[in-house]
Design a protein around this motif. Structure first.
Motif, PDB file in Angstrom:
ATOM      1  N   TYR A   1      70.788  51.154   2.908  1.00 16.67           N
ATOM      2  CA  TYR A   1      72.032  52.130   3.597  1.00 16.67           C
ATOM      3  C   TYR A   1      71.875  52.422   4.927  1.00 16.67           C
ATOM      4  N   LYS A   2      71.667  51.415   5.633  1.00 16.87           N
ATOM      5  CA  LYS A   2      71.442  51.279   7.108  1.00 16.87           C
ATOM      6  C   LYS A   2      72.762  50.501   7.976  1.00 16.87           C
ATOM      7  N   LEU A   3      72.933  50.840   8.887  1.00 19.84           N
ATOM      8  CA  LEU A   3      73.853  50.107  10.057  1.00 19.84           C
ATOM      9  C   LEU A   3      72.897  49.990  11.173  1.00 19.84           C
ATOM     10  N   ILE A   4      72.700  48.668  11.464  1.00 28.22           N
ATOM     11  CA  ILE A   4      72.061  48.174  12.649  1.00 28.22           C
ATOM     12  C   ILE A   4      72.689  47.709  13.682  1.00 28.22           C
ATOM     13  N   THR A   5      72.775  48.316  14.735  1.00 27.34           N
ATOM     14  CA  THR A   5      73.534  47.786  15.985  1.00 27.34           C
ATOM     15  C   THR A   5      72.446  47.600  17.186  1.00 27.34           C
ATOM     16  N   LYS A   6      71.183  47.691  17.164  1.00 24.10           N
ATOM     17  CA  LYS A   6      70.403  47.423  18.336  1.00 24.10           C
ATOM     18  C   LYS A   6      70.287  45.831  18.419  1.00 24.10           C
ATOM     19  N   LEU A   7      70.445  45.544  19.525  1.00 22.16           N
ATOM     20  CA  LEU A   7      70.728  44.049  19.891  1.00 22.16           C
ATOM     21  C   LEU A   7      69.271  43.128  19.272  1.00 22.16           C
ATOM     22  N   HIS A   8      68.159  43.568  19.708  1.00 26.40           N
ATOM     23  CA  HIS A   8      67.002  43.017  19.366  1.00 26.40           C
ATOM     24  C   HIS A   8      66.987  42.888  17.760  1.00 26.40           C
ATOM     25  N   LYS A   9      67.254  43.900  16.892  1.00 23.35           N
ATOM     26  CA  LYS A   9      67.208  43.899  15.424  1.00 23.35           C
ATOM     27  C   LYS A   9      68.221  42.999  14.953  1.00 23.35           C
ATOM     28  N   VAL A  10      69.316  43.064  15.495  1.00 23.02           N
ATOM     29  CA  VAL A  10      70.555  42.051  15.054  1.00 23.02           C
ATOM     30  C   VAL A  10      70.081  40.966  15.324  1.00 23.02           C
ATOM     31  N   LYS A  11      69.610  40.672  16.385  1.00 25.46           N
ATOM     32  CA  LYS A  11      69.179  39.124  16.562  1.00 25.46           C
ATOM     33  C   LYS A  11      68.180  38.910  15.682  1.00 25.46           C
ATOM     34  N   GLN A  12      67.215  39.491  15.451  1.00 21.11           N
ATOM     35  CA  GLN A  12      66.124  39.120  14.594  1.00 21.11           C
ATOM     36  C   GLN A  12      66.370  38.889  12.985  1.00 21.11           C
ATOM     37  N   ILE A  13      67.465  39.718  12.448  1.00 17.88           N
ATOM     38  CA  ILE A  13      67.943  39.767  11.117  1.00 17.88           C
ATOM     39  C   ILE A  13      68.874  38.281  11.086  1.00 17.88           C
ATOM     40  N   LEU A  14      69.527  37.971  11.994  1.00 19.82           N
ATOM     41  CA  LEU A  14      70.299  37.067  12.008  1.00 19.82           C
ATOM     42  C   LEU A  14      69.796  35.653  12.235  1.00 19.82           C
ATOM     43  N   LYS A  15      68.507  35.722  12.723  1.00 23.07           N
ATOM     44  CA  LYS A  15      67.874  34.396  12.812  1.00 23.07           C
ATOM     45  C   LYS A  15      66.893  33.947  11.813  1.00 23.07           C
ATOM     46  N   GLU A  16      66.882  34.976  10.624  1.00 27.26           N
ATOM     47  CA  GLU A  16      65.942  34.653   9.503  1.00 27.26           C
ATOM     48  C   GLU A  16      66.353  33.541   8.857  1.00 27.26           C
ATOM     49  N   GLN A  17      65.356  32.925   8.043  1.00 26.81           N
ATOM     50  CA  GLN A  17      65.886  31.913   7.287  1.00 26.81           C
ATOM     51  C   GLN A  17      66.214  32.353   5.951  1.00 26.81           C
ATOM     52  N   ASN A  18      65.663  33.285   5.332  1.00 27.51           N
ATOM     53  CA  ASN A  18      66.013  33.828   3.886  1.00 27.51           C
ATOM     54  C   ASN A  18      66.532  34.961   4.112  1.00 27.51           C
ATOM     55  N   HIS A  19      67.901  34.863   3.770  1.00 27.22           N
ATOM     56  CA  HIS A  19      69.032  36.158   4.016  1.00 27.22           C
ATOM     57  C   HIS A  19      68.713  36.915   2.738  1.00 27.22           C
ATOM     58  N   LYS A  20      68.543  38.144   2.797  1.00 26.56           N
ATOM     59  CA  LYS A  20      68.683  38.990   1.734  1.00 26.56           C
ATOM     60  C   LYS A  20      70.091  39.310   1.123  1.00 26.56           C
ATOM     61  N   PRO A  21      70.270  39.419  -0.188  1.00 21.70           N
ATOM     62  CA  PRO A  21      71.532  39.953  -0.768  1.00 21.70           C
ATOM     63  C   PRO A  21      72.040  41.273  -0.181  1.00 21.70           C
ATOM     64  N   PHE A  22      73.249  41.544  -0.130  1.00 16.61           N
ATOM     65  CA  PHE A  22      73.797  42.549   0.312  1.00 16.61           C
ATOM     66  C   PHE A  22      73.493  43.101   1.942  1.00 16.61           C
ATOM     67  N   VAL A  23      73.322  42.199   2.382  1.00 16.23           N
ATOM     68  CA  VAL A  23      73.123  42.454   3.931  1.00 16.23           C
ATOM     69  C   VAL A  23      74.145  41.649   4.686  1.00 16.23           C
ATOM     70  N   PHE A  24      75.180  42.312   5.424  1.00 16.33           N
ATOM     71  CA  PHE A  24      76.394  41.912   5.782  1.00 16.33           C
ATOM     72  C   PHE A  24      76.502  41.961   7.394  1.00 16.33           C
ATOM     73  N   ILE A  25      77.092  40.713   8.114  1.00 16.65           N
ATOM     74  CA  ILE A  25      77.383  40.647   9.263  1.00 16.65           C
ATOM     75  C   ILE A  25      78.803  41.409   9.462  1.00 16.65           C
ATOM     76  N   SER A  26      78.947  42.344  10.419  1.00 20.97           N
ATOM     77  CA  SER A  26      80.245  43.041  10.290  1.00 20.97           C
ATOM     78  C   SER A  26      80.544  42.934  12.214  1.00 20.97           C
ATOM     79  N   ASN A  27      81.960  42.536  12.245  1.00 16.97           N
ATOM     80  CA  ASN A  27      82.079  42.366  13.867  1.00 16.97           C
ATOM     81  C   ASN A  27      82.634  43.703  14.325  1.00 16.97           C
ATOM     82  N   LYS A  28      82.411  44.170  15.482  1.00 20.91           N
ATOM     83  CA  LYS A  28      82.698  45.528  15.972  1.00 20.91           C
ATOM     84  C   LYS A  28      84.058  45.470  16.315  1.00 20.91           C
ATOM     85  N   ASN A  29      84.650  44.393  16.543  1.00 18.40           N
ATOM     86  CA  ASN A  29      85.955  44.624  16.990  1.00 18.40           C
ATOM     87  C   ASN A  29      86.850  44.952  15.878  1.00 18.40           C
TER      88      ASN A  29
END
Length: 82
Positions: free
Chosen positions: A54-82
Motif C-alpha cells: 500500500y505504497k506510492l513510490i516517487t523518489k527517483l532512486h527508489k523508482v530506478k531501483q525497482i524498475l531495474k530489478e530482474q524479477n518483478h513482483k506481482p501487483f507492483v505497477f508503473i504509473s505515469n505522472k502525466n
C-alpha cells in the motif's frame, strides 16, 4: 549526434521549406527527442504503485531501483505522472 531512423511529420506555417531549413528542423527535433527519451527522464516521469505494501513510490532512486530489478513482483505497477 547519431539520430535514430524514425518517421517524422513536420508541420510548419510556411508553405515550403528549403532543404537547409528542413534539415535544421529535423536536427532540432532529434536533439529534443534525445533529451526526452533518456532513462532519467523516464524515471522522473513515472512512479511505482506497490499494492502489496500500500505504497506510492516517487523518489527517483527508489523508482530506478525497482524498475531495474530482474524479477518483478506481482501487483507492483508503473504509473505515469502525466
Amino acid at each position: 549526434m547519431n539520430p535514430r531512423n524514425r518517421d517524422l511529420l513536420v508541420l510548419t506555417k510556411k508553405e515550403k521549406l528549403n532543404q537547409q531549413e528542413l534539415e535544421q528542423e529535423i536536427a532540432l527535433l532529434n536533439d529534443l527527442f534525445f533529451r526526452v527519451e533518456s532513462s532519467e527522464a523516464y524515471f522522473i516521469a513515472n512512479e511505482v504503485i506497490d499494492v502489496n505494501r500500500y505504497k506510492l513510490i516517487t523518489k527517483l532512486h527508489k523508482v530506478k531501483q525497482i524498475l531495474k530489478e530482474q524479477n518483478h513482483k506481482p501487483f507492483v505497477f508503473i504509473s505515469n505522472k502525466n
